[in-house]
Scaffold this motif. Structure first.
Motif, PDB file in Angstrom:
ATOM      1  N   ARG A  84      55.034 -17.229 -23.118  1.00 14.93           N
ATOM      2  CA  ARG A  84      55.525 -16.531 -22.082  1.00 14.93           C
ATOM      3  C   ARG A  84      56.098 -17.613 -21.055  1.00 14.93           C
ATOM      4  O   ARG A  84      55.385 -19.005 -20.950  1.00 14.93           O
ATOM      5  CB  ARG A  84      54.316 -15.999 -21.171  1.00 14.93           C
ATOM      6  N   GLN A 132      55.384 -21.850 -21.130  1.00 14.79           N
ATOM      7  CA  GLN A 132      54.108 -22.180 -21.928  1.00 14.79           C
ATOM      8  C   GLN A 132      54.334 -23.341 -23.084  1.00 14.79           C
ATOM      9  O   GLN A 132      53.723 -24.100 -23.242  1.00 14.79           O
ATOM     10  CB  GLN A 132      53.292 -20.979 -22.387  1.00 14.79           C
ATOM     11  N   THR A 156      51.251 -17.918 -10.288  1.00 11.54           N
ATOM     12  CA  THR A 156      50.016 -17.465 -10.609  1.00 11.54           C
ATOM     13  C   THR A 156      50.241 -16.254 -11.507  1.00 11.54           C
ATOM     14  O   THR A 156      51.307 -15.577 -11.435  1.00 11.54           O
ATOM     15  CB  THR A 156      49.491 -16.846  -9.426  1.00 11.54           C
ATOM     16  N   GLY A 157      49.293 -16.199 -12.613  1.00 10.42           N
ATOM     17  CA  GLY A 157      49.417 -15.036 -13.525  1.00 10.42           C
ATOM     18  C   GLY A 157      50.493 -15.655 -14.581  1.00 10.42           C
ATOM     19  O   GLY A 157      50.563 -14.790 -15.676  1.00 10.42           O
ATOM     20  N   GLY A 210      49.967 -17.771 -16.872  1.00  9.81           N
ATOM     21  CA  GLY A 210      49.203 -18.136 -18.202  1.00  9.81           C
ATOM     22  C   GLY A 210      49.146 -19.697 -18.284  1.00  9.81           C
ATOM     23  O   GLY A 210      49.272 -20.155 -19.316  1.00  9.81           O
ATOM     24  N   LYS A 211      48.661 -20.430 -17.071  1.00  8.54           N
ATOM     25  CA  LYS A 211      48.524 -21.674 -17.218  1.00  8.54           C
ATOM     26  C   LYS A 211      47.479 -22.152 -18.203  1.00  8.54           C
ATOM     27  O   LYS A 211      47.283 -23.200 -18.895  1.00  8.54           O
ATOM     28  CB  LYS A 211      48.412 -22.302 -15.830  1.00  8.54           C
ATOM     29  N   SER A 212      46.283 -21.272 -17.940  1.00  7.02           N
ATOM     30  CA  SER A 212      45.174 -21.801 -18.739  1.00  7.02           C
ATOM     31  C   SER A 212      45.511 -21.979 -20.198  1.00  7.02           C
ATOM     32  O   SER A 212      44.767 -22.966 -20.863  1.00  7.02           O
ATOM     33  CB  SER A 212      44.097 -20.668 -18.562  1.00  7.02           C
ATOM     34  N   LEU A 213      46.083 -21.052 -20.596  1.00  6.98           N
ATOM     35  CA  LEU A 213      46.569 -21.196 -22.261  1.00  6.98           C
ATOM     36  C   LEU A 213      46.897 -22.555 -22.476  1.00  6.98           C
ATOM     37  O   LEU A 213      46.975 -22.941 -23.813  1.00  6.98           O
ATOM     38  CB  LEU A 213      47.582 -20.081 -22.708  1.00  6.98           C
TER      39      LEU A 213
HETATM   40  P1  ADP Z   1      47.170 -18.776 -14.060  1.00  3.84           P
HETATM   41  O1  ADP Z   1      46.286 -19.711 -14.339  1.00  3.84           O
HETATM   42  O2  ADP Z   1      48.833 -19.216 -14.432  1.00  3.84           O
HETATM   43  O3  ADP Z   1      47.269 -17.920 -12.839  1.00  3.84           O
HETATM   44  P2  ADP Z   1      46.111 -17.337 -16.321  1.00  3.84           P
HETATM   45  O4  ADP Z   1      46.028 -18.511 -17.068  1.00  3.84           O
HETATM   46  O5  ADP Z   1      44.681 -17.013 -15.686  1.00  3.84           O
HETATM   47  O6  ADP Z   1      47.347 -17.603 -15.463  1.00  3.84           O
HETATM   48  O7  ADP Z   1      46.707 -16.058 -17.277  1.00  3.84           O
HETATM   49  C1  ADP Z   1      46.891 -14.985 -16.468  1.00  3.84           C
HETATM   50  C2  ADP Z   1      46.908 -13.764 -17.841  1.00  3.84           C
HETATM   51  O8  ADP Z   1      47.844 -13.706 -18.684  1.00  3.84           O
HETATM   52  C3  ADP Z   1      45.829 -13.930 -18.631  1.00  3.84           C
HETATM   53  O9  ADP Z   1      45.266 -12.554 -18.599  1.00  3.84           O
HETATM   54  C4  ADP Z   1      46.299 -14.141 -19.982  1.00  3.84           C
HETATM   55  O10 ADP Z   1      45.186 -13.664 -21.011  1.00  3.84           O
HETATM   56  C5  ADP Z   1      47.755 -13.716 -20.006  1.00  3.84           C
HETATM   57  N1  ADP Z   1      48.606 -14.544 -20.976  1.00  3.84           N
HETATM   58  C6  ADP Z   1      48.725 -15.929 -21.005  1.00  3.84           C
HETATM   59  N2  ADP Z   1      49.490 -16.144 -21.653  1.00  3.84           N
HETATM   60  C7  ADP Z   1      49.931 -15.021 -22.443  1.00  3.84           C
HETATM   61  C8  ADP Z   1      51.016 -14.920 -23.390  1.00  3.84           C
HETATM   62  N3  ADP Z   1      51.706 -15.744 -24.117  1.00  3.84           N
HETATM   63  N4  ADP Z   1      51.274 -13.458 -23.627  1.00  3.84           N
HETATM   64  C9  ADP Z   1      50.396 -12.676 -23.064  1.00  3.84           C
HETATM   65  N5  ADP Z   1      49.712 -12.768 -22.076  1.00  3.84           N
HETATM   66  C10 ADP Z   1      49.312 -14.050 -21.668  1.00  3.84           C
END
Ligand code: ADP
Ligand code: MG
Length: 413
Positions: free
Chosen positions: A21, A24, A43-44, A46-49
């Motif tokens: 997304r 990433q 926020t949201g 998907g930074k953790s990934l």
């Molecule tokens: P952030 O730390 O950036 O606020 P998170 O890492 O907590 O965000 O991720 C937010 C949500 O997005 C989580 O539920 C995660 O599973 C989802 N997510 C992350 N990457 C993807 C992706 N490539 N496709 C769909 N959902 C995703």
């Protein structure tokens, strides 16, 4: 197969996602190539990934610095649910010995620790006993005095990072204006070309900023217009309690309070009820929200003004992570900014100017007759269109044709 092609496969296998997304993929590619990076993503996003995926793919452990134990434990649960080998090393953990043994044996993909751990010699010795693949520094704006949430412990990180110069660094944050960004990169030793800055726009959030006259009635109207879960931010514990009771009575809906004055059990229960609910409203101080991953929040309301334009962006950003239409409404009063300015007197001098500038930027957003989104995005260094069509100022400003029509009527009357 190239690194990033393998990453696509791991993305599917480990997380069950078909595609990356936003930016990433770019961040993951940099990490796999061993390049230190600051990723600024909303926020949201998907930074953790962006660190969890490389942690699974690369040999060695990824050490994650995270500011709050509660945040770490949430991350731990979701990482383990995806089959990632993860552990935390915090004062709240009883399984220290097992975790250290697992680390030494190279059996951990992720090791979450608090920043103060980094300055402890014993911890550095431990890190030297097994290969590392990455340092991930979450909420990295905490390292900067310019950031809105400076934490002195983050200053200790540099020593630990420099003790392992061959290990790349990935700093992550949702909120960093230009100055904070530059400072974070300097503080953490990330090269100038290591910035990945994702778009800040949240097009599904409709922004509105209104005068507060009768907050209970205004919030009741908002709850009717935006059915579904919502967060109401109030400035004090007393206001939180009062609004929760009044809103429950006025609407008949489930409305619960959340603030640091409640005992831990009540806080955890109210948060859990909110996260699983499809229509609950939580009235909270800013103590609520960090690390809460609830995609279907339909509105975020502020009664009173947030601390800064960064705070406003972060708090409103908890609405609509699922991409569906959502609202962010602030109800402000004339005295709010005066109170906020008085509070600046208590801030230490080093930070006062930065905080004042952020509060002033928020006042600019409140007072503007122009597009709210444009003002907000410009603050984060973007160059948005003049008008978004999805904020109060864009939607309620009489359009040119309306004005022409009105003039014609007036003239012919
Ligand atoms: P952030 O730390 O950036 O606020 P998170 O890492 O907590 O965000 O991720 C937010 C949500 O997005 C989580 O539920 C995660 O599973 C989802 N997510 C992350 N990457 C993807 C992706 N490539 N496709 C769909 N959902 C995703
Ligand atoms: Mg995060």
């Amino acid at each position: 197969m190239t690194g990033i092609a393998r990453a696509g496969q791991s993305l599917k296998e480990t997380f069950g996602f078909d595609r990356f997304r936003g930016r990433q993929e770019e961040v993951v590619a940099r990490v796999l190539a061993g390049d230190s990076t600051l990723a600024v993503m909303p926020t949201g996003a998907g930074k953790s990934l962006t660190y969890q995926l490389p942690a699974v793919m690369l040999p060695g452990t990824c050490v994650v610095i995270s500011p709050l134990i509660a945040l770490m434990h949430d991350q731990l649960r979701s990482a383990r649910a995806n089959g990632i080998r993860a552990a935390t090393l915090t004062s709240a953990d009883a399984d220290w010995r097992e975790t250290q043994d697992a680390f030494r044996a190279g059996e951990l993909d992720l090791l979450y620790v608090a920043p103060e751990r980094a300055s402890q010699p014993g911890f550095r010795d431990l890190l030297g006993t097994a290969p590392l693949c990455l340092f991930a520094i979450d909420e990295a704006h905490c390292v900067s005095e310019w950031g809105h949430d400076f934490r002195p412990d983050y200053r200790m990180l540099r020593g630990m990072l420099d003790a392992f110069p061959q290990v790349p660094r990935l700093a992550l944050t949702a909120t960093a204006d230009k100055q904070t960004r530059a400072d974070v990169m300097t503080q953490l030793g990330i090269p100038d070309d290591g910035l990945v800055l994702a778009g800040f726009d949240r097009p599904n959030i409709r922004y509105a900023i209104r005068h507060r006259d009768n907050p209970v009635r205004q919030l009741t109207d908002l709850m009717a217009a935006a059915p579904g879960p919502g967060i109401v931010y109030a400035p004090t514990r007393r206001k939180v309690e009062e609004l929760a009771v009044k809103l429950a009575a006025a609407t008949g809906r489930a409305v619960l309070p959340y603030h640091a004055g409640l005992d831990a059990g009540t806080r955890a229960a109210n948060q859990a009820a909110f996260v699983t609910s499809e229509d609950m409203v939580i009235v909270a101080t800013v103590a609520f929200g960090m690390g809460i991953d609830k995609p279907d929040v339909r509105f975020v309301a502020h009664v009173g003004v947030p601390k800064s334009i960064e705070g406003y962006y972060q708090e409103t950003g908890r609405a609509g992570r699922d991409g569906d239409p959502s609202q962010a409404v602030m109800f402000w009063g004339a005295g709010d900014f005066a109170t906020a300015r008085q509070r600046l007197a208590e801030v230490d001098e080093g930070r006062r100017n930065a905080e004042r500038a952020r509060l002033d930027a928020l006042a600019g957003l409140v007072e503007t007759a122009a597009c709210r989104r444009a003002v907000l995005l410009r603050h984060f260094g973007e160059d948005p269109p003049q008008s978004c069509g999805n904020c109060d100022n864009c939607l309620e400003q009489p359009s040119v044709t309306d004005v022409t029509e009105l003039a014609r009527k007036l003239l012919s009357a």
